[in-house]
Design a protein around this motif. Sequence first.
Motif, mmCIF file in Angstrom:
data_model
loop_
_atom_site.group_PDB
_atom_site.id
_atom_site.type_symbol
_atom_site.label_atom_id
_atom_site.label_comp_id
_atom_site.label_asym_id
_atom_site.label_seq_id
_atom_site.Cartn_x
_atom_site.Cartn_y
_atom_site.Cartn_z
ATOM 1 N N THR A 45 -7.804 1.877 -11.319
ATOM 2 C CA THR A 45 -7.841 3.326 -11.176
ATOM 3 C C THR A 45 -6.424 3.877 -11.044
ATOM 4 O O THR A 45 -5.526 3.211 -10.535
ATOM 5 C CB THR A 45 -8.660 3.735 -9.952
ATOM 6 O OG1 THR A 45 -8.156 3.039 -8.792
ATOM 7 C CG2 THR A 45 -10.130 3.402 -10.136
ATOM 8 N N ASN A 53 -0.419 1.882 -4.835
ATOM 9 C CA ASN A 53 -1.253 2.576 -3.861
ATOM 10 C C ASN A 53 -2.631 2.930 -4.420
ATOM 11 O O ASN A 53 -2.758 3.509 -5.495
ATOM 12 C CB ASN A 53 -0.546 3.852 -3.392
ATOM 13 C CG ASN A 53 -1.317 4.563 -2.309
ATOM 14 O OD1 ASN A 53 -1.857 3.939 -1.398
ATOM 15 N ND2 ASN A 53 -1.393 5.873 -2.414
ATOM 16 N N SER A 54 -3.679 2.532 -3.686
ATOM 17 C CA SER A 54 -5.075 2.875 -3.997
ATOM 18 C C SER A 54 -5.559 2.364 -5.350
ATOM 19 O O SER A 54 -6.421 2.980 -5.984
ATOM 20 C CB SER A 54 -5.279 4.393 -3.922
ATOM 21 O OG SER A 54 -4.954 4.873 -2.637
ATOM 22 N N THR A 114 -3.532 8.822 -7.008
ATOM 23 C CA THR A 114 -4.207 10.004 -6.480
ATOM 24 C C THR A 114 -3.823 11.229 -7.301
ATOM 25 O O THR A 114 -2.658 11.448 -7.609
ATOM 26 C CB THR A 114 -3.805 10.226 -5.011
ATOM 27 O OG1 THR A 114 -4.156 9.072 -4.257
ATOM 28 C CG2 THR A 114 -4.514 11.433 -4.432
ATOM 29 N N ASN A 168 -16.521 0.865 -10.820
ATOM 30 C CA ASN A 168 -15.478 0.369 -9.935
ATOM 31 C C ASN A 168 -15.927 -0.929 -9.283
ATOM 32 O O ASN A 168 -17.040 -1.018 -8.760
ATOM 33 C CB ASN A 168 -15.136 1.402 -8.866
ATOM 34 C CG ASN A 168 -14.482 2.632 -9.446
ATOM 35 O OD1 ASN A 168 -13.854 2.582 -10.496
ATOM 36 N ND2 ASN A 168 -14.615 3.767 -8.777
ATOM 37 N N THR A 223 -13.432 -2.650 -4.005
ATOM 38 C CA THR A 223 -12.869 -1.418 -3.459
ATOM 39 C C THR A 223 -11.365 -1.503 -3.625
ATOM 40 O O THR A 223 -10.846 -2.419 -4.277
ATOM 41 C CB THR A 223 -13.281 -1.232 -1.984
ATOM 42 O OG1 THR A 223 -12.868 0.070 -1.546
ATOM 43 C CG2 THR A 223 -12.671 -2.284 -1.087
ATOM 44 N N ASP A 224 -10.636 -0.543 -3.040
ATOM 45 C CA ASP A 224 -9.186 -0.479 -3.136
ATOM 46 C C ASP A 224 -8.561 -1.855 -2.866
ATOM 47 O O ASP A 224 -8.788 -2.462 -1.826
ATOM 48 C CB ASP A 224 -8.694 0.558 -2.117
ATOM 49 C CG ASP A 224 -7.191 0.759 -2.140
ATOM 50 O OD1 ASP A 224 -6.484 0.068 -2.880
ATOM 51 O OD2 ASP A 224 -6.725 1.631 -1.384
ATOM 52 N N GLY A 262 0.792 -1.219 0.000
ATOM 53 C CA GLY A 262 0.000 0.000 0.000
ATOM 54 C C GLY A 262 0.820 1.262 0.000
ATOM 55 O O GLY A 262 0.301 2.343 -0.290
ATOM 56 N N THR A 288 -5.661 -2.514 -2.031
ATOM 57 C CA THR A 288 -4.753 -2.485 -0.887
ATOM 58 C C THR A 288 -5.502 -2.286 0.430
ATOM 59 O O THR A 288 -4.882 -2.081 1.467
ATOM 60 C CB THR A 288 -3.683 -1.384 -1.060
ATOM 61 O OG1 THR A 288 -4.313 -0.103 -1.148
ATOM 62 C CG2 THR A 288 -2.855 -1.614 -2.310
ATOM 63 N N ASP A 289 -6.824 -2.354 0.381
ATOM 64 C CA ASP A 289 -7.645 -2.420 1.587
ATOM 65 C C ASP A 289 -7.497 -3.834 2.147
ATOM 66 O O ASP A 289 -7.667 -4.825 1.429
ATOM 67 C CB ASP A 289 -9.106 -2.142 1.224
ATOM 68 C CG ASP A 289 -10.038 -2.132 2.427
ATOM 69 O OD1 ASP A 289 -9.905 -3.027 3.296
ATOM 70 O OD2 ASP A 289 -10.915 -1.263 2.494
ATOM 71 N N THR A 328 -7.823 0.351 -7.659
ATOM 72 C CA THR A 328 -9.142 -0.278 -7.616
ATOM 73 C C THR A 328 -9.492 -0.770 -9.013
ATOM 74 O O THR A 328 -9.260 -0.073 -10.001
ATOM 75 C CB THR A 328 -10.210 0.733 -7.151
ATOM 76 O OG1 THR A 328 -9.891 1.186 -5.834
ATOM 77 C CG2 THR A 328 -11.592 0.101 -7.134
#
Length: 421
Positions: A232, A132-133, A235, A165, A168-169, A126, A171-172, A135
Motif C-alpha cells: 500500500t 511507513n504503514s 498516507t 490486503n 496488516t501494516d 516505522g 511496521t506493526d 501493507t
Amino acid sequence: MRTDVRSNLLKSLSAVFACGLLVFAFQNCGKAGFDSAIDTTENLASVGSDTAAPFAFNATFDQITYNSCFGAGLSTNAAYFTVKAGSYDGGGVNLTSNFITYVNSKLKPQYPSTTVTVEQMKSYVGETVENNSATLQMALRTRGAPQQVRNPTGSNPALNVDYVNLMTDLTDDRIMEPVFRSLGGVVNYFPLAATAAQRVMEAKITYNNDEGVAYSLRNDLSNNGMLALTYTGPTGTSAFAARMPSSTTDTSIAYGRGYTMLFAADIAPLTQAIAQSTTVAPNSRNPNNILVGIQETDLANPAANSGATWSCAQGRRYAIVKAADSATYCPADSIDRMGDANYRRELEIVRRHLPASQWDVSIDRRCVVPKSGTCYNNAAGTAEEAVEYDQRNECYQGLQGLANPAIAKRCAQYISICLRN
C-alpha cells in the motif's frame, strides 16, 4: 609524643580526603565517558526523517492456484476463488540486504551491545518515509503500469473484491517482530498477529460469475494483466495505490512482484487415467482453462531477471468432478495411502488452498469434489448438466461464437497449482 600523634592524625585525614577526591573524580569521569555510551535518548525521529532510507521489505508468494470454475452464486461461496496465492515453503517476507546495511551504518549500537539491536531497527523503520504503514496487497494489475488495477467491470476497485490486503501494516510490531529477528531470513508465519487470518501470508480474488467472465479474465491475464503482490502507498494516496520509490515519478515501477500467467488447453491426469495412456492430446476446440506457466518479475526493476522460476507441473492439474459423478471419476483414496511420504506431501500442498471442510480430494486420481456449490449448473441455475471429463472429446462452451449445439456435455473445469522452485 603529642606532636607525633597530631602529625599521624593529619596524615590519615589527608589520605582519606585524597581518596575521596579520587573516588569523586572517577565517578565524574564515568558520567562524562562510560555513561554517554549508554544513552538511550537517541532521537529516532530525526533519524526517521532521513529520506535516503531504502525500502526494507521483500515479499513473494511460493504457491499460486487457479480455479477455472464459474457459476451464479459462487462468488459468495467461501470454497471458490479464481486465483489464490500464499507463502508456505521458501516464500514470505524478509528484510532487504540494502536496508540492513543502511541501518547498521546509520544507527549507533546501544551499550552494552556492540551492534545495532533489533529493537533499534524496529523503532527506526516505522518512521521512514519509504516504509511507513506499508501493507502487502494482492490485485490483478496492468503489466508495465502497476498503479492500474484490472477488474471485469472497469469500475473503481473495491477492497476484498478487486484488491486484498494481506495481514496488516508490516511496521506493526506483531508482524515485524519475527521478520526483524530473522535478520534477512524469510518469514511466512506470524504467531503474534491479532487474528488467525493475519498469521499467514495468503489471499484470494474471485471473478467467476459466469463463463464469459472466466474466459475474458484468462485472455486478459495472458496478454495485458498480471497477478501482483505490492505494498500500500503512503498516507494520503488511494487505498489501492502500489507503493513506489519516493525518489521517482516513474509509474511503470513499484515495490513488489508481478506474476505473468499463461493458460492453455493441456492434458490433465484424469484424462490420462480415462484413456489409460500418457500420450494423449486435448481436442483442439477445448478451452484454455488450465494454468500452465508463471513468470515472476521484480516490479521495481522489471527489465532484470528476478532469478525466480515456477513449476506448473502436469501432475498438479486437478479435475473438478460433480458429487454425482464422484463414485465413477473421483472415488476416495485408501487411508493406507497416508503411509506414503510423497502422497502426504502432495496432499499438504493441495490442502493449503482446498481445505477438507470444503473439498474432497483424490491425490491418486488427481481430482476434487466440492462439498457445496457446483461448476456445472445449467443457464437457469436449476440443475447440473452432464460433464465431459475426457479432454480428447470436444466439450460444450456456452460462449457466443464458441457454442456448438451438437455437443451435449459441458467442459470440465480444473484446479491448477503452481509452485515457486
